[in-house]
Motif scaffolding. Structure first.
Motif, PDB file in Angstrom:
ATOM      1  N   ARG A 146     -18.417   1.813 -48.118  1.00 47.56           N
ATOM      2  CA  ARG A 146     -17.434   2.892 -48.295  1.00 47.56           C
ATOM      3  C   ARG A 146     -18.070   4.247 -47.980  1.00 47.56           C
ATOM      4  NH1 ARG A 146     -12.816   1.497 -51.963  1.00 47.56           N
ATOM      5  NH2 ARG A 146     -12.986  -0.736 -52.415  1.00 47.56           N
ATOM      6  N   VAL A 147     -19.331   4.410 -48.377  1.00 48.37           N
ATOM      7  CA  VAL A 147     -20.039   5.650 -48.054  1.00 48.37           C
ATOM      8  C   VAL A 147     -20.163   5.813 -46.544  1.00 48.37           C
ATOM      9  CG1 VAL A 147     -22.181   6.967 -48.316  1.00 48.37           C
ATOM     10  CG2 VAL A 147     -21.342   5.564 -50.212  1.00 48.37           C
ATOM     11  N   GLY A 148     -20.487   4.705 -45.859  1.00 50.20           N
ATOM     12  CA  GLY A 148     -20.600   4.754 -44.405  1.00 50.20           C
ATOM     13  C   GLY A 148     -19.285   5.142 -43.738  1.00 50.20           C
ATOM     14  N   ILE A 149     -18.184   4.615 -44.256  1.00 48.79           N
ATOM     15  CA  ILE A 149     -16.861   4.950 -43.707  1.00 48.79           C
ATOM     16  C   ILE A 149     -16.540   6.419 -43.979  1.00 48.79           C
ATOM     17  CG2 ILE A 149     -14.385   4.503 -43.922  1.00 48.79           C
ATOM     18  CD1 ILE A 149     -15.124   1.571 -44.549  1.00 48.79           C
ATOM     19  N   ALA A 150     -16.812   6.878 -45.201  1.00 52.14           N
ATOM     20  CA  ALA A 150     -16.562   8.279 -45.548  1.00 52.14           C
ATOM     21  C   ALA A 150     -17.390   9.200 -44.665  1.00 52.14           C
ATOM     22  CB  ALA A 150     -16.884   8.517 -47.019  1.00 52.14           C
ATOM     23  N   ARG A 151     -18.635   8.846 -44.422  1.00 52.33           N
ATOM     24  CA  ARG A 151     -19.525   9.662 -43.590  1.00 52.33           C
ATOM     25  C   ARG A 151     -18.992   9.798 -42.175  1.00 52.33           C
ATOM     26  NH1 ARG A 151     -25.460   7.396 -43.347  1.00 52.33           N
ATOM     27  NH2 ARG A 151     -24.291   5.669 -42.421  1.00 52.33           N
ATOM     28  N   ALA A 152     -18.485   8.691 -41.627  1.00 51.62           N
ATOM     29  CA  ALA A 152     -17.952   8.733 -40.263  1.00 51.62           C
ATOM     30  C   ALA A 152     -16.701   9.599 -40.171  1.00 51.62           C
ATOM     31  CB  ALA A 152     -17.651   7.312 -39.782  1.00 51.62           C
ATOM     32  N   PHE A 153     -15.785   9.450 -41.119  1.00 52.54           N
ATOM     33  CA  PHE A 153     -14.545  10.236 -41.088  1.00 52.54           C
ATOM     34  C   PHE A 153     -14.798  11.709 -41.398  1.00 52.54           C
ATOM     35  CE2 PHE A 153     -12.317   6.181 -41.165  1.00 52.54           C
ATOM     36  CZ  PHE A 153     -11.157   6.465 -40.459  1.00 52.54           C
ATOM     37  N   ALA A 154     -15.791  11.990 -42.223  1.00 56.84           N
ATOM     38  CA  ALA A 154     -16.073  13.374 -42.605  1.00 56.84           C
ATOM     39  C   ALA A 154     -16.522  14.217 -41.410  1.00 56.84           C
ATOM     40  CB  ALA A 154     -17.139  13.417 -43.698  1.00 56.84           C
ATOM     41  N   LEU A 155     -17.053  13.583 -40.385  1.00 56.26           N
ATOM     42  CA  LEU A 155     -17.456  14.316 -39.179  1.00 56.26           C
ATOM     43  C   LEU A 155     -16.243  14.730 -38.355  1.00 56.26           C
ATOM     44  CD1 LEU A 155     -20.534  12.193 -38.004  1.00 56.26           C
ATOM     45  CD2 LEU A 155     -20.496  14.215 -39.477  1.00 56.26           C
ATOM     46  N   GLN A 156     -15.073  14.179 -38.703  1.00 60.95           N
ATOM     47  CA  GLN A 156     -13.827  14.460 -37.988  1.00 60.95           C
ATOM     48  C   GLN A 156     -14.003  14.306 -36.475  1.00 60.95           C
ATOM     49  OE1 GLN A 156     -12.975  18.388 -39.819  1.00 60.95           O
ATOM     50  NE2 GLN A 156     -11.416  17.348 -41.016  1.00 60.95           N
ATOM     51  N   PRO A 157     -14.438  13.119 -36.057  1.00 61.53           N
ATOM     52  CA  PRO A 157     -14.724  12.891 -34.640  1.00 61.53           C
ATOM     53  C   PRO A 157     -13.458  12.654 -33.829  1.00 61.53           C
ATOM     54  CG  PRO A 157     -15.051  10.873 -35.857  1.00 61.53           C
ATOM     55  CD  PRO A 157     -14.693  11.926 -36.879  1.00 61.53           C
ATOM     56  N   LYS A 158     -13.623  12.569 -32.513  1.00 63.78           N
ATOM     57  CA  LYS A 158     -12.514  12.241 -31.630  1.00 63.78           C
ATOM     58  C   LYS A 158     -12.271  10.727 -31.615  1.00 63.78           C
ATOM     59  CE  LYS A 158     -13.401  16.143 -28.535  1.00 63.78           C
ATOM     60  NZ  LYS A 158     -13.846  16.547 -27.168  1.00 63.78           N
ATOM     61  N   MET A 159     -13.344   9.976 -31.862  1.00 64.93           N
ATOM     62  CA  MET A 159     -13.257   8.519 -31.849  1.00 64.93           C
ATOM     63  C   MET A 159     -14.026   7.930 -33.012  1.00 64.93           C
ATOM     64  SD  MET A 159     -13.465   6.576 -28.235  1.00 64.93           S
ATOM     65  CE  MET A 159     -13.158   5.060 -29.159  1.00 64.93           C
ATOM     66  N   LEU A 160     -13.549   6.778 -33.486  1.00 60.27           N
ATOM     67  CA  LEU A 160     -14.244   6.013 -34.518  1.00 60.27           C
ATOM     68  C   LEU A 160     -14.702   4.699 -33.905  1.00 60.27           C
ATOM     69  CD1 LEU A 160     -14.996   5.793 -37.557  1.00 60.27           C
ATOM     70  CD2 LEU A 160     -12.811   4.600 -37.882  1.00 60.27           C
ATOM     71  N   LEU A 161     -15.980   4.380 -34.079  1.00 58.91           N
ATOM     72  CA  LEU A 161     -16.564   3.149 -33.549  1.00 58.91           C
ATOM     73  C   LEU A 161     -17.061   2.303 -34.710  1.00 58.91           C
ATOM     74  CD1 LEU A 161     -18.618   4.768 -30.637  1.00 58.91           C
ATOM     75  CD2 LEU A 161     -16.305   3.811 -30.526  1.00 58.91           C
ATOM     76  N   LEU A 162     -16.598   1.061 -34.780  1.00 58.52           N
ATOM     77  CA  LEU A 162     -16.903   0.186 -35.906  1.00 58.52           C
ATOM     78  C   LEU A 162     -17.561  -1.092 -35.399  1.00 58.52           C
ATOM     79  CD1 LEU A 162     -13.375   0.513 -37.552  1.00 58.52           C
ATOM     80  CD2 LEU A 162     -15.433   1.733 -38.276  1.00 58.52           C
ATOM     81  N   ASP A 163     -18.800  -1.334 -35.810  1.00 63.55           N
ATOM     82  CA  ASP A 163     -19.529  -2.518 -35.364  1.00 63.55           C
ATOM     83  C   ASP A 163     -19.615  -3.529 -36.500  1.00 63.55           C
ATOM     84  OD1 ASP A 163     -21.019  -4.340 -34.010  1.00 63.55           O
ATOM     85  OD2 ASP A 163     -22.762  -3.059 -33.691  1.00 63.55           O
ATOM     86  N   GLU A 164     -18.612  -4.405 -36.583  1.00 67.37           N
ATOM     87  CA  GLU A 164     -18.526  -5.424 -37.632  1.00 67.37           C
ATOM     88  C   GLU A 164     -18.794  -4.815 -39.019  1.00 67.37           C
ATOM     89  OE1 GLU A 164     -19.841  -9.446 -36.778  1.00 67.37           O
ATOM     90  OE2 GLU A 164     -20.851  -8.655 -35.001  1.00 67.37           O
ATOM     91  N   PRO A 165     -18.042  -3.790 -39.392  1.00 70.00           N
ATOM     92  CA  PRO A 165     -18.339  -3.068 -40.635  1.00 70.00           C
ATOM     93  C   PRO A 165     -18.153  -3.889 -41.899  1.00 70.00           C
ATOM     94  CG  PRO A 165     -16.190  -2.416 -39.791  1.00 70.00           C
ATOM     95  CD  PRO A 165     -16.831  -3.266 -38.737  1.00 70.00           C
ATOM     96  N   PHE A 166     -17.405  -4.996 -41.826  1.00 67.41           N
ATOM     97  CA  PHE A 166     -17.145  -5.794 -43.028  1.00 67.41           C
ATOM     98  C   PHE A 166     -17.788  -7.176 -42.939  1.00 67.41           C
ATOM     99  CE2 PHE A 166     -13.069  -3.317 -42.261  1.00 67.41           C
ATOM    100  CZ  PHE A 166     -13.533  -2.203 -42.950  1.00 67.41           C
ATOM    101  N   GLY A 167     -18.687  -7.349 -41.972  1.00 63.65           N
ATOM    102  CA  GLY A 167     -19.275  -8.664 -41.725  1.00 63.65           C
ATOM    103  C   GLY A 167     -20.155  -9.178 -42.837  1.00 63.65           C
ATOM    104  N   MET A 168     -20.708  -8.291 -43.662  1.00 60.99           N
ATOM    105  CA  MET A 168     -21.632  -8.719 -44.722  1.00 60.99           C
ATOM    106  C   MET A 168     -20.964  -8.768 -46.087  1.00 60.99           C
ATOM    107  SD  MET A 168     -24.984  -6.496 -43.536  1.00 60.99           S
ATOM    108  CE  MET A 168     -25.984  -7.117 -44.897  1.00 60.99           C
ATOM    109  N   LEU A 169     -19.649  -8.600 -46.119  1.00 63.19           N
ATOM    110  CA  LEU A 169     -18.949  -8.507 -47.400  1.00 63.19           C
ATOM    111  C   LEU A 169     -18.233  -9.813 -47.746  1.00 63.19           C
ATOM    112  CD1 LEU A 169     -17.357  -4.982 -46.890  1.00 63.19           C
ATOM    113  CD2 LEU A 169     -19.553  -5.540 -47.948  1.00 63.19           C
ATOM    114  N   ASP A 170     -18.012 -10.034 -49.040  1.00 61.41           N
ATOM    115  CA  ASP A 170     -17.231 -11.192 -49.461  1.00 61.41           C
ATOM    116  C   ASP A 170     -15.764 -10.972 -49.091  1.00 61.41           C
ATOM    117  OD1 ASP A 170     -15.640 -10.181 -52.033  1.00 61.41           O
ATOM    118  OD2 ASP A 170     -17.668  -9.356 -52.136  1.00 61.41           O
ATOM    119  N   ALA A 171     -14.985 -12.042 -49.118  1.00 63.56           N
ATOM    120  CA  ALA A 171     -13.607 -11.996 -48.613  1.00 63.56           C
ATOM    121  C   ALA A 171     -12.746 -10.967 -49.336  1.00 63.56           C
ATOM    122  CB  ALA A 171     -12.967 -13.384 -48.722  1.00 63.56           C
TER     123      ALA A 171
END
Length: 289
Positions: A146-171
């Motif tokens: 969640r911190v990683g997601i907040a950090r990415a959005f806080a930069l207010q970028p033109k694009m969001l790039l997600l590399d398997e962001p939920f791959g290590m999490l339980d269902a």
């Protein structure tokens, strides 16, 4: 129609080997419209993360071009927010300080109070309002993401790039964070490119799913538009009769067609087309049987 936010034209990546260049991705073509959510899927090793890394400017393309918001680029920048499978937080900084690190670098001319408000806002939106001053070691894997997601959005970028962001999490945590991501995406309408192995995740999150052929020399094998309206309700999507059809299409590609490269299929010519014999039938119609 609006101009694409991202244009990838014959993007290729090769690495030198003693036997010659090893081509991982070859002539990858894709455009993303403003506010579009596109997912890349494919087998392990097909080059999904390589494409994402080239778009992020973290890996140099061997050939081809990338145009972002009308300008050609090949370097990393704050106009692209990236979330990795592991959020890579600095352990000696709190969640708030980890987010502020990026905010301070991008918005260094803004008043300090505004920068703090920006970090606090996105940490609160992802559900960490009461934990933003905890250190990564005090947070669960899902909370760190969640911190990683907040950090990415806080930069207010033109694009969001997600590399398997939920791959290590339980269902369960994965489903919760998918909802968090969709809510943030709905508020910001960021053009998003995501890599995932999860077919169901791709269907639920995406506007389009791009299927990559097997590597080496991977390319776009097929693209499927997801028809479900937004905002999406998970139960409604799963109950829709089109859901299973879409899922079967993606699985059929992965299991049966991922080895087929469209660029190597030679289109038929007039000389190679066999025209079936036709026999007259009553009424002047023509039969091909």
């Amino acid at each position: 129609m609006s101009a694409p936010v991202l244009e990838l034209f014959k993007l290729s990546k090769a690495y030198p080997t003693p036997k010659g260049p090893a081509v991982i991705v070859k002539e990858f073509n894709l455009n993303l419209a403003p506010g579009e959510f596109v997912t890349l899927i494919g087998h392990s090793g097909c080059g999904k993360s390589t494409v994402l890394s080239m778009v992020a400017g973290l890996t140099d393309a061997t050939d081809g071009a990338m145009i972002l918001s009308g300008r050609e680029t090949n370097v990393a920048g704050p106009d692209r927010g990236v979330v990795f499978q592991s959020p890579c937080l600095l352990p000696w900084m709190t969640a708030f300080e980890n987010v502020m690190l990026g905010v301070d670098q991008v918005y260094f001319t803004a008043p300090k109070a505004e920068r703090r408000e920006l970090a606090e806002y996105y940490l609160s939106v992802v559900g960490l309002g009461n934990a933003m001053h905890k250190y990564p070691g005090e947070l669960s894997q899902g909370m760190r993401q969640r911190v990683g997601i907040a950090r990415a959005f806080a930069l207010q970028p033109k694009m969001l790039l997600l590399d398997e962001p939920f791959g290590m999490l339980d269902a369960l945590t994965k489903m919760e964070l998918q909802e968090v991501l969709l809510e943030l995406w709905r508020r910001n309408k960021l053009t998003t490119l995501m890599v995932t192995h999860d077919v169901d995740e791709a269907i639920f999150l995406s506007d389009r799913v791009v299927m990559m052929t097997d590597g080496p020399e991977a390319e776009v094998g097929d693209i499927l538009t997801i028809p479900f309206e937004r905002p999406r309700n998970r139960a409604a999507v799963l109950a829709d009769p089109r859901y299973q059809e879409i899922r079967n299409h993606l699985l059929t590609f992965l299991n049966e067609r991922s080895h087929i490269r469209p660029s190597r299929i030679t289109p038929p010519t007039m000389e190679s087309v066999t025209v079936p014999e036709r026999s007259p039938v009553p009424g002047g119609a023509v039969s091909t049987h």
